[in-house]
Motif scaffolding. Structure first.
Motif, PDB file in Angstrom:
ATOM      1  N   ASP B  27       0.825  -1.211   0.000  1.00 50.84           N
ATOM      2  CA  ASP B  27       0.000   0.000   0.000  1.00 50.84           C
ATOM      3  C   ASP B  27       0.856   1.257   0.000  1.00 50.84           C
ATOM      4  OD1 ASP B  27      -2.466  -1.517   0.312  1.00 50.84           O
ATOM      5  OD2 ASP B  27      -1.691  -1.970   2.315  1.00 50.84           O
ATOM      6  N   VAL B  28       2.031   1.164   0.610  1.00 51.27           N
ATOM      7  CA  VAL B  28       2.900   2.329   0.692  1.00 51.27           C
ATOM      8  C   VAL B  28       4.350   1.849   0.630  1.00 51.27           C
ATOM      9  CG1 VAL B  28       2.741   2.279   3.223  1.00 51.27           C
ATOM     10  CG2 VAL B  28       3.502   4.366   2.106  1.00 51.27           C
ATOM     11  N   VAL B  29       5.189   2.644  -0.020  1.00 52.32           N
ATOM     12  CA  VAL B  29       6.602   2.267  -0.158  1.00 52.32           C
ATOM     13  C   VAL B  29       7.495   3.359   0.426  1.00 52.32           C
ATOM     14  CG1 VAL B  29       8.478   1.680  -1.756  1.00 52.32           C
ATOM     15  CG2 VAL B  29       6.153   0.909  -2.247  1.00 52.32           C
ATOM     16  N   TYR B  30       8.283   2.982   1.431  1.00 53.08           N
ATOM     17  CA  TYR B  30       9.257   3.897   2.018  1.00 53.08           C
ATOM     18  C   TYR B  30      10.657   3.507   1.575  1.00 53.08           C
ATOM     19  CZ  TYR B  30       5.548   5.107   5.356  1.00 53.08           C
ATOM     20  OH  TYR B  30       4.381   5.525   5.936  1.00 53.08           O
ATOM     21  N   LEU B  31      11.557   4.467   1.630  1.00 57.70           N
ATOM     22  CA  LEU B  31      12.978   4.173   1.399  1.00 57.70           C
ATOM     23  C   LEU B  31      13.741   4.590   2.647  1.00 57.70           C
ATOM     24  CD1 LEU B  31      15.490   3.538  -0.471  1.00 57.70           C
ATOM     25  CD2 LEU B  31      15.357   5.922  -1.184  1.00 57.70           C
ATOM     26  N   GLU B  32      14.503   3.670   3.199  1.00 62.65           N
ATOM     27  CA  GLU B  32      15.341   3.969   4.360  1.00 62.65           C
ATOM     28  C   GLU B  32      16.495   4.803   3.843  1.00 62.65           C
ATOM     29  OE1 GLU B  32      18.483   4.089   5.835  1.00 62.65           O
ATOM     30  OE2 GLU B  32      18.683   1.910   5.896  1.00 62.65           O
ATOM     31  N   THR B  35      21.228   4.756   6.106  1.00 64.23           N
ATOM     32  CA  THR B  35      22.420   3.894   6.082  1.00 64.23           C
ATOM     33  C   THR B  35      23.093   3.984   4.716  1.00 64.23           C
ATOM     34  OG1 THR B  35      21.167   1.921   5.456  1.00 64.23           O
ATOM     35  CG2 THR B  35      21.504   2.272   7.807  1.00 64.23           C
ATOM     36  N   GLY B  36      22.366   4.537   3.761  1.00 64.45           N
ATOM     37  CA  GLY B  36      22.917   4.793   2.436  1.00 64.45           C
ATOM     38  C   GLY B  36      22.123   5.931   1.839  1.00 64.45           C
ATOM     39  N   VAL B  37      22.620   6.487   0.748  1.00 70.00           N
ATOM     40  CA  VAL B  37      21.832   7.517   0.063  1.00 70.00           C
ATOM     41  C   VAL B  37      21.640   7.055  -1.369  1.00 70.00           C
ATOM     42  CG1 VAL B  37      21.685   9.920  -0.659  1.00 70.00           C
ATOM     43  CG2 VAL B  37      22.745   9.356   1.519  1.00 70.00           C
ATOM     44  N   PHE B  38      20.411   6.732  -1.705  1.00 66.76           N
ATOM     45  CA  PHE B  38      20.129   6.203  -3.040  1.00 66.76           C
ATOM     46  C   PHE B  38      19.943   7.373  -3.989  1.00 66.76           C
ATOM     47  CE2 PHE B  38      17.366   4.098  -6.231  1.00 66.76           C
ATOM     48  CZ  PHE B  38      18.197   3.041  -6.536  1.00 66.76           C
ATOM     49  N   ASP B  39      20.831   7.480  -4.988  1.00 68.74           N
ATOM     50  CA  ASP B  39      20.793   8.687  -5.825  1.00 68.74           C
ATOM     51  C   ASP B  39      20.000   8.488  -7.124  1.00 68.74           C
ATOM     52  OD1 ASP B  39      22.515   7.067  -7.137  1.00 68.74           O
ATOM     53  OD2 ASP B  39      24.197   8.458  -7.167  1.00 68.74           O
ATOM     54  N   ARG B  40      19.200   7.435  -7.177  1.00 70.52           N
ATOM     55  CA  ARG B  40      18.393   7.216  -8.379  1.00 70.52           C
ATOM     56  C   ARG B  40      16.919   7.092  -7.996  1.00 70.52           C
ATOM     57  NH1 ARG B  40      21.132   5.674 -12.952  1.00 70.52           N
ATOM     58  NH2 ARG B  40      19.403   4.352 -13.599  1.00 70.52           N
ATOM     59  N   LEU B  55      12.544   7.967   4.427  1.00 68.95           N
ATOM     60  CA  LEU B  55      12.473   8.094   5.890  1.00 68.95           C
ATOM     61  C   LEU B  55      13.849   8.400   6.487  1.00 68.95           C
ATOM     62  CD1 LEU B  55      10.141   5.133   6.977  1.00 68.95           C
ATOM     63  CD2 LEU B  55       9.516   7.484   6.393  1.00 68.95           C
ATOM     64  N   SER B  56      13.859   9.259   7.477  1.00 70.34           N
ATOM     65  CA  SER B  56      15.102   9.582   8.189  1.00 70.34           C
ATOM     66  C   SER B  56      15.381   8.506   9.233  1.00 70.34           C
ATOM     67  CB  SER B  56      14.950  10.917   8.906  1.00 70.34           C
ATOM     68  OG  SER B  56      13.990  10.778   9.948  1.00 70.34           O
ATOM     69  N   ARG B  57      16.547   8.591   9.814  1.00 69.81           N
ATOM     70  CA  ARG B  57      16.937   7.634  10.851  1.00 69.81           C
ATOM     71  C   ARG B  57      15.907   7.606  11.977  1.00 69.81           C
ATOM     72  NH1 ARG B  57      22.736   6.155  12.325  1.00 69.81           N
ATOM     73  NH2 ARG B  57      22.250   4.404  13.666  1.00 69.81           N
ATOM     74  N   ARG B  71       0.627  -3.061  10.747  1.00 69.79           N
ATOM     75  CA  ARG B  71      -0.374  -3.971  11.323  1.00 69.79           C
ATOM     76  C   ARG B  71      -1.620  -4.020  10.428  1.00 69.79           C
ATOM     77  NH1 ARG B  71      -0.522  -5.793  16.464  1.00 69.79           N
ATOM     78  NH2 ARG B  71       0.679  -4.125  17.422  1.00 69.79           N
ATOM     79  N   LYS B  72      -1.936  -2.864   9.837  1.00 69.99           N
ATOM     80  CA  LYS B  72      -3.177  -2.814   9.047  1.00 69.99           C
ATOM     81  C   LYS B  72      -2.928  -2.817   7.534  1.00 69.99           C
ATOM     82  CE  LYS B  72      -5.708  -0.339  12.607  1.00 69.99           C
ATOM     83  NZ  LYS B  72      -5.552   1.032  13.100  1.00 69.99           N
ATOM     84  N   HIS B  73      -1.718  -2.379   7.120  1.00 67.68           N
ATOM     85  CA  HIS B  73      -1.447  -2.242   5.689  1.00 67.68           C
ATOM     86  C   HIS B  73      -0.205  -3.025   5.295  1.00 67.68           C
ATOM     87  CE1 HIS B  73      -4.373   1.054   5.574  1.00 67.68           C
ATOM     88  NE2 HIS B  73      -3.827   1.470   6.710  1.00 67.68           N
ATOM     89  N   ASN B  74      -0.035  -3.205   3.996  1.00 65.28           N
ATOM     90  CA  ASN B  74       1.225  -3.759   3.512  1.00 65.28           C
ATOM     91  C   ASN B  74       2.205  -2.609   3.286  1.00 65.28           C
ATOM     92  OD1 ASN B  74       0.555  -6.450   3.566  1.00 65.28           O
ATOM     93  ND2 ASN B  74      -0.372  -6.388   1.529  1.00 65.28           N
ATOM     94  N   VAL B  75       3.195  -2.558   4.163  1.00 69.33           N
ATOM     95  CA  VAL B  75       4.149  -1.450   4.148  1.00 69.33           C
ATOM     96  C   VAL B  75       5.501  -1.976   3.693  1.00 69.33           C
ATOM     97  CG1 VAL B  75       5.389   0.197   5.605  1.00 69.33           C
ATOM     98  CG2 VAL B  75       2.964  -0.279   6.034  1.00 69.33           C
ATOM     99  N   ALA B  76       6.072  -1.360   2.665  1.00 68.43           N
ATOM    100  CA  ALA B  76       7.409  -1.774   2.218  1.00 68.43           C
ATOM    101  C   ALA B  76       8.446  -0.769   2.693  1.00 68.43           C
ATOM    102  CB  ALA B  76       7.452  -1.867   0.700  1.00 68.43           C
ATOM    103  N   LEU B  77       9.557  -1.273   3.177  1.00 64.61           N
ATOM    104  CA  LEU B  77      10.701  -0.412   3.466  1.00 64.61           C
ATOM    105  C   LEU B  77      11.854  -0.879   2.586  1.00 64.61           C
ATOM    106  CD1 LEU B  77      11.831   1.916   5.213  1.00 64.61           C
ATOM    107  CD2 LEU B  77      12.688   0.174   6.785  1.00 64.61           C
ATOM    108  N   LEU B  78      12.224  -0.030   1.638  1.00 63.44           N
ATOM    109  CA  LEU B  78      13.350  -0.336   0.739  1.00 63.44           C
ATOM    110  C   LEU B  78      14.661   0.007   1.436  1.00 63.44           C
ATOM    111  CD1 LEU B  78      11.860   1.165  -2.516  1.00 63.44           C
ATOM    112  CD2 LEU B  78      12.656  -1.193  -2.293  1.00 63.44           C
ATOM    113  N   VAL B  79      15.608  -0.877   1.307  1.00 63.93           N
ATOM    114  CA  VAL B  79      16.889  -0.713   1.980  1.00 63.93           C
ATOM    115  C   VAL B  79      17.985  -0.977   0.960  1.00 63.93           C
ATOM    116  CG1 VAL B  79      18.376  -1.786   3.698  1.00 63.93           C
ATOM    117  CG2 VAL B  79      15.939  -1.504   4.182  1.00 63.93           C
ATOM    118  N   GLN B  80      19.019  -0.158   0.940  1.00 65.29           N
ATOM    119  CA  GLN B  80      20.099  -0.414  -0.025  1.00 65.29           C
ATOM    120  C   GLN B  80      20.871  -1.678   0.334  1.00 65.29           C
ATOM    121  OE1 GLN B  80      21.207   4.042  -0.353  1.00 65.29           O
ATOM    122  NE2 GLN B  80      22.206   2.957  -2.009  1.00 65.29           N
ATOM    123  N   GLY B  81      21.324  -2.383  -0.662  1.00 66.63           N
ATOM    124  CA  GLY B  81      22.028  -3.639  -0.441  1.00 66.63           C
ATOM    125  C   GLY B  81      21.049  -4.701   0.027  1.00 66.63           C
ATOM    126  N   ASP B  82      21.545  -5.620   0.839  1.00 62.59           N
ATOM    127  CA  ASP B  82      20.690  -6.660   1.416  1.00 62.59           C
ATOM    128  C   ASP B  82      20.066  -6.114   2.697  1.00 62.59           C
ATOM    129  OD1 ASP B  82      20.114  -9.711   1.181  1.00 62.59           O
ATOM    130  OD2 ASP B  82      20.529  -9.381   3.301  1.00 62.59           O
TER     131      ASP B  82
END
Lengths: 246, 246
Positions: B27-32, B35-40, B55-57, B71-82
């Motif tokens: 439902d929503v996609v966040y980017l951490e 720990t890295g800065v994704f420039d694309r 999202l900030s630290r 708990r109520k939604h499908n929330v994705a947190l994108l993280v660089q690397g693994d």
């Protein structure tokens, strides 16, 4: 061009979007079938909508043909995990450089970072040990040195278990435990290890227990690996191990 | 459900097919973003055809909201690397377990295996060192202990360089070399290290040279990392380093 493409940690859907595109542009697709045994070949062929030729160790290692073929065609070699995890694939790239043949590497997910799913800090893993099947007159125990070196500096050891690709025989956790116990004459490792089955698959299993329990447990199918943790765990690692192992 | 999704080593096309599907069902996609800065980011948004919230630290680490939302939604947190490479993401999973919120992890390519592109054997990497930006009254040198521990057992050290995400400031190889040299009062590390810029990108650069040369070289953009190899290299590693570094 030789395209060394990582298949990733688990299923054919761990292929990256980049890998998928690169494979679409290749004239022929091989699968390196001896550092691992990929058990979803037909699903992979369906996904890529083409046939895949599985190569034996000899066909990859002693094969100038592969390199020569890549001089004229776009040749893909699929490799389980990340393509650079095994020394043999680095050699292949060196052969390309030697022969003046272009190459391309597509990275993928791998047990080398996936193992952090145990809750152990990836930063604290030391050298990696290979646990080989013992032969008739061949009982290698160099893994013990790797484990003890790591323990000296408070590092965890990832133990990768052997595959006999011809026999489609994956070493299991109970077998690996027995091999390590037999080599460890001083019985210095009798504390809780981490057994990992099917890391990265939906049905992965992680257990943090004594070796005797690892041997008795009814593990799901391969692939398996083992971690022999440092004797000094950070409290966060302990907490995570407790919560993330069943 | 909280879906912790690895972005992979380099560009948005290192996302796996599985990651792509999982993200489509969120439902929503966040980017951490710390720990890295994704420039694309805009390329990634184009690829996924949706907007992504960085999202900030603080928003990740001290945020029960993220877990409650999952708990109520499908929330994705994108993280660089693994996703499991950083301890902070393991904590997030533990928070999910604590709160009884479902989670899912999608592994991806990572510098932890990608670094084998240098020609150094992945099996011989020891503990990983972090090189932090020094503060005014803060000159940490714990990385020296990690390097010297690894050298004792003949292991290579992967040095990961700090990011100040607010300032979009990536530590560069020359900066890291200066920080390490300043901490190494005994001058015991004056031999050839490996500088790696943009591992996994089409324009990656690897150099196996003395620290003084690493400092002078005109490196391409971030991300950068360093390897301080064992003083005892296998001849195959030497050969590979020679051929695979420019």
């Amino acid at each position: 061009m030789l395209c060394l493409v990582g298949l990733g940690l688990a299923t054919e859907r761990d292929l990256s979007l980049r890998a998928f595109n690169v494979l679409a542009g290749c004239d022929v697709v091989y699968l390196e079938g001896y550092t691992g045994v990929f058990d979803r070949l037909s699903e992979l062929e369906d996904l890529l909508d083409r046939s895949i030729h599985v190569l034996s160790r000899q066909e990859v290692e002693s094969s100038p043909e592969l390199i020569e073929r890549a001089r004229k065609h776009n040749v893909a070699l699929l490799v389980q995990g990340d393509p650079f995890s095994a020394t043999t694939h680095v050699s292949l790239i060196l052969d390309c450089v030697d022969a003046g043949v272009k190459y391309l590497v597509v990275n993928s997910s791998s047990v080398f970072s996936g193992v952090a799913r145990t809750g152990l800090s990836l930063y604290k893993f030391g050298k990696t040990a290979s646990i080989p099947f013992p032969g008739k007159n061949f009982k290698p125990d160099s893994f013990l040195r790797v484990i003890s070196d790591n323990l000296k500096i408070g590092a965890h050891t990832l133990c990768l278990l052997d595959v006999e690709s011809d026999a489609h025989d994956f070493m299991t956790i109970p077998e690996a435990v027995r091999i390590i116990e037999r080599a460890d004459k001083k019985d210095s490792l009798d504390y809780r290890w981490v057994g990992c089955a099917r890391l990265g698959f939906p049905d992965e299993v992680v257990k943090w227990v004594k070796p005797s329990t690892l041997k008795r447990f009814d593990w799901p199918a391969a692939p398996h690996c083992l971690v022999i943790p440092s004797k000094k765990l950070h409290f966060m690692e302990k907490e995570a191990l407790k919560m993330l192992s069943d």
